[in-house]
Write a protein that holds these residues in place. Sequence first.
Motif, PDB file in Angstrom:
ATOM      1  N   MET A   1       0.826  -1.186   0.000  1.00 51.73           N
ATOM      2  CA  MET A   1       0.000   0.000   0.000  1.00 51.73           C
ATOM      3  C   MET A   1       0.875   1.256   0.000  1.00 51.73           C
ATOM      4  SD  MET A   1      -3.105   0.730   2.553  1.00 51.73           S
ATOM      5  CE  MET A   1      -3.457   2.352   3.088  1.00 51.73           C
ATOM      6  N   LEU A   2       1.930   1.254   0.810  1.00 53.74           N
ATOM      7  CA  LEU A   2       2.830   2.407   0.841  1.00 53.74           C
ATOM      8  C   LEU A   2       4.013   2.255  -0.101  1.00 53.74           C
ATOM      9  CD1 LEU A   2       2.890   3.077   4.680  1.00 53.74           C
ATOM     10  CD2 LEU A   2       1.582   4.272   2.938  1.00 53.74           C
ATOM     11  N   LYS A   3       4.072   1.101  -0.761  1.00 59.87           N
ATOM     12  CA  LYS A   3       5.111   0.808  -1.740  1.00 59.87           C
ATOM     13  C   LYS A   3       6.517   0.886  -1.140  1.00 59.87           C
ATOM     14  CE  LYS A   3       2.208   2.098  -5.556  1.00 59.87           C
ATOM     15  NZ  LYS A   3       1.995   2.867  -6.748  1.00 59.87           N
ATOM     16  N   ILE A   4       6.670   0.285   0.025  1.00 60.89           N
ATOM     17  CA  ILE A   4       8.000   0.171   0.607  1.00 60.89           C
ATOM     18  C   ILE A   4       8.398  -1.298   0.574  1.00 60.89           C
ATOM     19  CG2 ILE A   4       7.801   2.203   2.075  1.00 60.89           C
ATOM     20  CD1 ILE A   4       7.262   0.364   4.413  1.00 60.89           C
ATOM     21  N   GLY A   5       9.691  -1.531   0.575  1.00 59.34           N
ATOM     22  CA  GLY A   5      10.189  -2.891   0.479  1.00 59.34           C
ATOM     23  C   GLY A   5      10.049  -3.661   1.788  1.00 59.34           C
ATOM     24  N   LYS A   6      10.323  -4.943   1.683  1.00 60.62           N
ATOM     25  CA  LYS A   6      10.214  -5.820   2.853  1.00 60.62           C
ATOM     26  C   LYS A   6      11.194  -5.399   3.951  1.00 60.62           C
ATOM     27  CE  LYS A   6      10.556 -10.621   4.269  1.00 60.62           C
ATOM     28  NZ  LYS A   6      10.837 -12.001   3.857  1.00 60.62           N
ATOM     29  N   ARG A   7      12.419  -5.087   3.565  1.00 59.70           N
ATOM     30  CA  ARG A   7      13.435  -4.693   4.555  1.00 59.70           C
ATOM     31  C   ARG A   7      13.046  -3.404   5.286  1.00 59.70           C
ATOM     32  NH1 ARG A   7      19.393  -5.800   3.317  1.00 59.70           N
ATOM     33  NH2 ARG A   7      19.305  -8.057   3.234  1.00 59.70           N
ATOM     34  N   GLU A   8      12.515  -2.448   4.547  1.00 57.58           N
ATOM     35  CA  GLU A   8      12.108  -1.184   5.161  1.00 57.58           C
ATOM     36  C   GLU A   8      10.938  -1.377   6.115  1.00 57.58           C
ATOM     37  OE1 GLU A   8      12.567  -1.530   1.869  1.00 57.58           O
ATOM     38  OE2 GLU A   8      14.310  -0.259   1.486  1.00 57.58           O
ATOM     39  N   SER A   9       9.993  -2.237   5.747  1.00 56.23           N
ATOM     40  CA  SER A   9       8.841  -2.467   6.619  1.00 56.23           C
ATOM     41  C   SER A   9       9.252  -3.197   7.898  1.00 56.23           C
ATOM     42  CB  SER A   9       7.750  -3.234   5.882  1.00 56.23           C
ATOM     43  OG  SER A   9       8.206  -4.511   5.479  1.00 56.23           O
ATOM     44  N   ILE A  10      10.211  -4.107   7.807  1.00 54.30           N
ATOM     45  CA  ILE A  10      10.707  -4.793   9.009  1.00 54.30           C
ATOM     46  C   ILE A  10      11.441  -3.810   9.908  1.00 54.30           C
ATOM     47  CG2 ILE A  10      12.350  -6.521   9.829  1.00 54.30           C
ATOM     48  CD1 ILE A  10      11.591  -8.184   7.329  1.00 54.30           C
ATOM     49  N   ALA A  11      12.302  -2.983   9.321  1.00 54.84           N
ATOM     50  CA  ALA A  11      13.036  -1.996  10.108  1.00 54.84           C
ATOM     51  C   ALA A  11      12.092  -1.018  10.789  1.00 54.84           C
ATOM     52  CB  ALA A  11      14.017  -1.242   9.218  1.00 54.84           C
ATOM     53  N   THR A  12      11.054  -0.598  10.097  1.00 52.26           N
ATOM     54  CA  THR A  12      10.065   0.311  10.671  1.00 52.26           C
ATOM     55  C   THR A  12       9.346  -0.341  11.847  1.00 52.26           C
ATOM     56  OG1 THR A  12       9.757   1.362   8.529  1.00 52.26           O
ATOM     57  CG2 THR A  12       8.040   1.716  10.171  1.00 52.26           C
ATOM     58  N   SER A  13       9.011  -1.604  11.716  1.00 51.71           N
ATOM     59  CA  SER A  13       8.341  -2.325  12.805  1.00 51.71           C
ATOM     60  C   SER A  13       9.210  -2.389  14.049  1.00 51.71           C
ATOM     61  CB  SER A  13       7.983  -3.738  12.353  1.00 51.71           C
ATOM     62  OG  SER A  13       7.114  -3.702  11.270  1.00 51.71           O
ATOM     63  N   PHE A  14      10.489  -2.649  13.866  1.00 52.16           N
ATOM     64  CA  PHE A  14      11.405  -2.702  15.006  1.00 52.16           C
ATOM     65  C   PHE A  14      11.502  -1.327  15.683  1.00 52.16           C
ATOM     66  CE2 PHE A  14      12.711  -6.666  13.165  1.00 52.16           C
ATOM     67  CZ  PHE A  14      13.200  -7.406  14.222  1.00 52.16           C
ATOM     68  N   GLU A  15      11.620  -0.281  14.904  1.00 56.07           N
ATOM     69  CA  GLU A  15      11.732   1.067  15.462  1.00 56.07           C
ATOM     70  C   GLU A  15      10.485   1.468  16.234  1.00 56.07           C
ATOM     71  OE1 GLU A  15      13.943   3.690  15.798  1.00 56.07           O
ATOM     72  OE2 GLU A  15      15.330   2.074  15.368  1.00 56.07           O
ATOM     73  N   ILE A  16       9.324   1.158  15.691  1.00 57.63           N
ATOM     74  CA  ILE A  16       8.074   1.508  16.372  1.00 57.63           C
ATOM     75  C   ILE A  16       7.985   0.791  17.712  1.00 57.63           C
ATOM     76  CG2 ILE A  16       5.564   1.247  16.263  1.00 57.63           C
ATOM     77  CD1 ILE A  16       5.812   1.844  13.246  1.00 57.63           C
ATOM     78  N   GLY A  17       8.378  -0.476  17.746  1.00 56.55           N
ATOM     79  CA  GLY A  17       8.368  -1.233  19.002  1.00 56.55           C
ATOM     80  C   GLY A  17       9.276  -0.628  20.053  1.00 56.55           C
ATOM     81  N   ILE A  18      10.445  -0.184  19.649  1.00 54.91           N
ATOM     82  CA  ILE A  18      11.393   0.426  20.590  1.00 54.91           C
ATOM     83  C   ILE A  18      10.842   1.749  21.109  1.00 54.91           C
ATOM     84  CG2 ILE A  18      13.678   1.489  20.771  1.00 54.91           C
ATOM     85  CD1 ILE A  18      14.626  -0.689  18.791  1.00 54.91           C
ATOM     86  N   HIS A  19      10.324   2.570  20.220  1.00 53.16           N
ATOM     87  CA  HIS A  19       9.822   3.882  20.639  1.00 53.16           C
ATOM     88  C   HIS A  19       8.561   3.787  21.481  1.00 53.16           C
ATOM     89  CE1 HIS A  19      12.198   5.760  17.156  1.00 53.16           C
ATOM     90  NE2 HIS A  19      12.883   5.836  18.268  1.00 53.16           N
ATOM     91  N   ASN A  20       7.719   2.783  21.242  1.00 54.18           N
ATOM     92  CA  ASN A  20       6.498   2.642  22.030  1.00 54.18           C
ATOM     93  C   ASN A  20       6.815   2.356  23.499  1.00 54.18           C
ATOM     94  OD1 ASN A  20       4.722   3.186  19.999  1.00 54.18           O
ATOM     95  ND2 ASN A  20       4.278   1.057  19.538  1.00 54.18           N
ATOM     96  N   ALA A  21       7.830   1.568  23.776  1.00 55.93           N
ATOM     97  CA  ALA A  21       8.201   1.282  25.168  1.00 55.93           C
ATOM     98  C   ALA A  21       8.659   2.558  25.859  1.00 55.93           C
ATOM     99  CB  ALA A  21       9.293   0.224  25.215  1.00 55.93           C
ATOM    100  N   THR A  22       9.478   3.333  25.189  1.00 55.48           N
ATOM    101  CA  THR A  22       9.967   4.584  25.771  1.00 55.48           C
ATOM    102  C   THR A  22       8.834   5.571  25.979  1.00 55.48           C
ATOM    103  OG1 THR A  22      12.037   4.229  24.585  1.00 55.48           O
ATOM    104  CG2 THR A  22      11.661   6.419  25.475  1.00 55.48           C
ATOM    105  N   LEU A  23       7.960   5.679  25.021  1.00 52.04           N
ATOM    106  CA  LEU A  23       6.820   6.589  25.127  1.00 52.04           C
ATOM    107  C   LEU A  23       5.900   6.192  26.285  1.00 52.04           C
ATOM    108  CD1 LEU A  23       5.322   9.001  23.907  1.00 52.04           C
ATOM    109  CD2 LEU A  23       4.164   7.382  22.393  1.00 52.04           C
ATOM    110  N   ALA A  24       5.681   4.897  26.465  1.00 53.33           N
ATOM    111  CA  ALA A  24       4.830   4.430  27.561  1.00 53.33           C
ATOM    112  C   ALA A  24       5.428   4.794  28.919  1.00 53.33           C
ATOM    113  CB  ALA A  24       4.629   2.922  27.464  1.00 53.33           C
ATOM    114  N   ILE A  25       6.729   4.684  29.054  1.00 51.89           N
ATOM    115  CA  ILE A  25       7.387   5.043  30.317  1.00 51.89           C
ATOM    116  C   ILE A  25       7.243   6.537  30.570  1.00 51.89           C
ATOM    117  CG2 ILE A  25       9.623   5.195  31.488  1.00 51.89           C
ATOM    118  CD1 ILE A  25      10.380   2.588  29.998  1.00 51.89           C
ATOM    119  N   VAL A  26       7.467   7.346  29.566  1.00 49.10           N
ATOM    120  CA  VAL A  26       7.362   8.809  29.720  1.00 49.10           C
ATOM    121  C   VAL A  26       5.941   9.215  30.089  1.00 49.10           C
ATOM    122  CG1 VAL A  26       7.479  11.002  28.457  1.00 49.10           C
ATOM    123  CG2 VAL A  26       9.301   9.325  28.220  1.00 49.10           C
ATOM    124  N   ILE A  27       4.955   8.661  29.421  1.00 48.03           N
ATOM    125  CA  ILE A  27       3.561   9.005  29.714  1.00 48.03           C
ATOM    126  C   ILE A  27       3.177   8.563  31.122  1.00 48.03           C
ATOM    127  CG2 ILE A  27       1.162   8.459  29.117  1.00 48.03           C
ATOM    128  CD1 ILE A  27       2.037   8.498  26.186  1.00 48.03           C
TER     129      ILE A  27
END
Length: 70
Positions: A1-27
């Motif tokens: 749908m966004l026309k990104i490759g498999k590697r980019e979508s995997i990397a994005t998923s990992f980054e979102i997971g890392i940032h969500n933990a940090t954001l939850a602690i801050v909130i």
Amino acid sequence: MLKIGKRESIATSFEIGIHNATLAIVIAQSVLGSTELSLPAAVYGVLMFFVAFAFGFLIREREPQTAMAS
């Protein structure tokens, strides 16, 4: 749908997971003012690295091995 490759979508998923933990602690600590509510996010933040490593190891693309010429 966004026309990104498999590697980019995997990397994005990992980054979102890392940032969500940090954001939850801050909130939990700044907005809600509760250290107790930040504990599950902290535990997730630590364990997530091991789970992410294992998942990344399982889904990595293996390069085909070439036969050695003799």
